[in-house]
Design an enzyme around this catalytic site. Structure first.
Site, PDB file in Angstrom:
ATOM      1  N   TYR A  33       2.001 -15.675   1.532  1.00  0.00           N
ATOM      2  CA  TYR A  33       1.227 -15.818   0.101  1.00  0.00           C
ATOM      3  C   TYR A  33       2.560 -16.109  -0.873  1.00  0.00           C
ATOM      4  O   TYR A  33       4.000 -15.548  -0.223  1.00  0.00           O
ATOM      5  CB  TYR A  33       0.226 -15.030  -0.599  1.00  0.00           C
ATOM      6  CG  TYR A  33       0.551 -14.029  -1.427  1.00  0.00           C
ATOM      7  CD1 TYR A  33       0.400 -12.979  -0.209  1.00  0.00           C
ATOM      8  CD2 TYR A  33       1.061 -14.302  -3.111  1.00  0.00           C
ATOM      9  CE1 TYR A  33       1.417 -11.731  -1.375  1.00  0.00           C
ATOM     10  CE2 TYR A  33       1.057 -12.838  -3.450  1.00  0.00           C
ATOM     11  CZ  TYR A  33       1.533 -11.609  -2.064  1.00  0.00           C
ATOM     12  OH  TYR A  33       1.160 -10.090  -2.683  1.00  0.00           O
ATOM     13  N   LYS A 147       5.514 -11.491   2.689  1.00  0.00           N
ATOM     14  CA  LYS A 147       4.539 -11.266   1.828  1.00  0.00           C
ATOM     15  C   LYS A 147       3.287 -12.272   2.200  1.00  0.00           C
ATOM     16  O   LYS A 147       2.401 -12.843   2.356  1.00  0.00           O
ATOM     17  CB  LYS A 147       4.773 -12.595   0.571  1.00  0.00           C
ATOM     18  CG  LYS A 147       4.634 -12.439  -0.470  1.00  0.00           C
ATOM     19  CD  LYS A 147       5.355 -12.914  -1.349  1.00  0.00           C
ATOM     20  CE  LYS A 147       4.477 -12.802  -3.059  1.00  0.00           C
ATOM     21  NZ  LYS A 147       4.497 -11.781  -3.515  1.00  0.00           N
ATOM     22  N   GLU A 180       9.148   0.296  -3.259  1.00  0.00           N
ATOM     23  CA  GLU A 180       8.669  -0.432  -4.439  1.00  0.00           C
ATOM     24  C   GLU A 180       6.944   0.029  -5.738  1.00  0.00           C
ATOM     25  O   GLU A 180       6.721   0.630  -4.527  1.00  0.00           O
ATOM     26  CB  GLU A 180       8.477  -1.604  -4.148  1.00  0.00           C
ATOM     27  CG  GLU A 180       7.790  -1.751  -3.176  1.00  0.00           C
ATOM     28  CD  GLU A 180       7.760  -3.143  -2.531  1.00  0.00           C
ATOM     29  OE1 GLU A 180       8.379  -4.327  -2.878  1.00  0.00           O
ATOM     30  OE2 GLU A 180       6.788  -3.744  -0.868  1.00  0.00           O
ATOM     31  N   LEU A 204       9.690  -5.764  -0.577  1.00  0.00           N
ATOM     32  CA  LEU A 204       9.264  -7.226  -0.656  1.00  0.00           C
ATOM     33  C   LEU A 204      10.851  -7.384  -1.659  1.00  0.00           C
ATOM     34  O   LEU A 204      10.673  -6.915  -2.444  1.00  0.00           O
ATOM     35  CB  LEU A 204       8.654  -8.011  -1.267  1.00  0.00           C
ATOM     36  CG  LEU A 204       8.427  -9.487  -0.990  1.00  0.00           C
ATOM     37  CD1 LEU A 204       7.590 -10.002  -0.500  1.00  0.00           C
ATOM     38  CD2 LEU A 204       7.601  -9.910  -2.369  1.00  0.00           C
TER      39      LEU A 204
HETATM   40  N1  PLP Z   1       7.195  -5.577  -4.730  1.00  0.00           N
HETATM   41  C1  PLP Z   1       5.870  -6.263  -4.142  1.00  0.00           C
HETATM   42  C2  PLP Z   1       5.311  -5.675  -3.505  1.00  0.00           C
HETATM   43  C3  PLP Z   1       5.331  -7.556  -4.876  1.00  0.00           C
HETATM   44  O1  PLP Z   1       4.222  -7.944  -4.799  1.00  0.00           O
HETATM   45  C4  PLP Z   1       6.087  -8.336  -5.959  1.00  0.00           C
HETATM   46  C5  PLP Z   1       5.708  -9.718  -6.517  1.00  0.00           C
HETATM   47  O2  PLP Z   1       4.844 -10.172  -6.060  1.00  0.00           O
HETATM   48  C6  PLP Z   1       7.775  -8.160  -5.881  1.00  0.00           C
HETATM   49  C7  PLP Z   1       7.693  -6.697  -5.453  1.00  0.00           C
HETATM   50  C8  PLP Z   1       8.070  -8.450  -7.060  1.00  0.00           C
HETATM   51  O3  PLP Z   1       8.914  -9.815  -6.428  1.00  0.00           O
HETATM   52  P1  PLP Z   1       9.013 -11.226  -7.066  1.00  0.00           P
HETATM   53  O4  PLP Z   1      10.059 -10.602  -8.235  1.00  0.00           O
HETATM   54  O5  PLP Z   1       9.571 -11.852  -6.333  1.00  0.00           O
HETATM   55  O6  PLP Z   1       8.017 -11.873  -7.442  1.00  0.00           O
END
Ligand code: PLP
Length: 280
Positions: A33, A147, A180, A204
């Site tokens: 996603y 993702k 994270e 991620l």
């Molecule tokens: N880490 C995880 C596990 C996430 O699910 C998300 C966002 O959904 C992020 C980091 C932050 O990513 P982004 O800045 O692209 O929204």
């Protein structure tokens, strides 16, 4: 129409949108996603989001005929139909609907789902005060850089954090390495230097993370991408998280312990201001 869904070529309200009970996303979590948002009706950072989406598709070897331009066009139409200033856009692609087998099905088209709803931002009081987070064992798989829709460890950690009165969960390895949050990346500030865990299969690669790292470099804020430990984080001058929906959000408490004076710090506030100038 307030909230919009698109499923395999058909727009509808979210309530009327359906996917098959045989969809491999539902049966097996076999899909990926992406999450984007709009500022004043305009999609933010659409190219990096599309790059990450196609990287995720490649990583799970999902055969498809999607193009970034084609997907963008559908997303734009959905955003326009919904008509919100600040929209939250979810896009899921699964390996299609078919009789349940573990191996990849042959000649089954992928399922594409897009939803657009009004973005609920953290209330101003939350942003001003900062949020509490709670450490959780990182029990996720070895490819957190993809993702994927398989989010059960994130669901469980988020639920426990919420039940403890916290805004978010923070995934930490057994050896104390900080990875994270369940839905955001994490940063610390110590003696004026910002640090965030490096890109790896354990996190991620957040689009907001990349934007904040680039903004820091551009504006002379010392920035390191390196291992961060929980002890270091607890002793930091400032902690903040980044993500599409939270932007740059101050973290003032971790595991019930205040970070420094327990208030949002100046580096976090500066980076949030720079981010808003870029995005808003
Ligand atoms: N880490 C995880 C596990 C996430 O699910 C998300 C966002 O959904 C992020 C980091 C932050 O990513 P982004 O800045 O692209 O929204």
């Amino acid at each position: 129409m307030p909230s919009i869904a698109y499923v395999n070529g058909r727009f509808s309200s979210i309530e009327d949108a359906v996917v098959s009970v045989e969809d491999r996303g539902f049966q097996l979590g076999d899909g990926i996603y992406e999450v984007l948002r709009t500022y004043h009706g305009q999609l933010h950072a659409v190219e990096p989001h599309m790059r990450r989406l196609f990287r995720s598709l490649d990583a799970i070897e999902l055969k498809h005929a999607f193009t970034a331009a084609g997907l963008e066009q559908i997303i734009r139409e959905a955003v326009q139909r919904a008509g919100f200033d600040d929209s939250l856009v979810y896009l899921q692609i699964t390996r299609g609907a078919t009789k349940r087998t573990k191996e990849f099905p042959i000649d089954v088209p992928p399922t594409l789902v897009i939803t657009v709803r009004k973005l609920e931002l953290p209330p101003a009081a939350v942003r001003e005060k900062g949020v509490a987070i709670q450490a959780a064992d990182d029990i996720r798989w070895q490819r957190c850089d993809i993702k994927t829709v398989c989010l059960l460890p994130n669901v469980l950690a988020s639920q426990r954090a919420r039940a403890a009165g916290c805004f978010e969960a923070l995934f930490v390895e057994k050896d104390g390495t900080v990875n994270e949050c369940a839905s955001a990346n994490i940063f610390i500030v110590a003696s004026g230097v910002v640090a965030t865990p490096p890109l790896s299969a354990r996190i991620l690669g957040g689009i907001t993370r990349d934007e904040v790292v680039a903004l820091a470099h551009k504006n002379g804020v010392p920035m390191q991408e390196r291992r961060v430990t929980l002890d270091e984080l607890l002793a930091a001058d400032e902690v903040f998280m980044t993500g599409t929906t939270v932007e740059v959000l101050p973290v003032v408490k971790v595991n019930d312990r205040p970070i420094a004076a327990g208030k949002p710090g100046p580096v976090t506030q500066r980076l949030h201001k720079l981010f808003c100038e870029l995005a808003d």
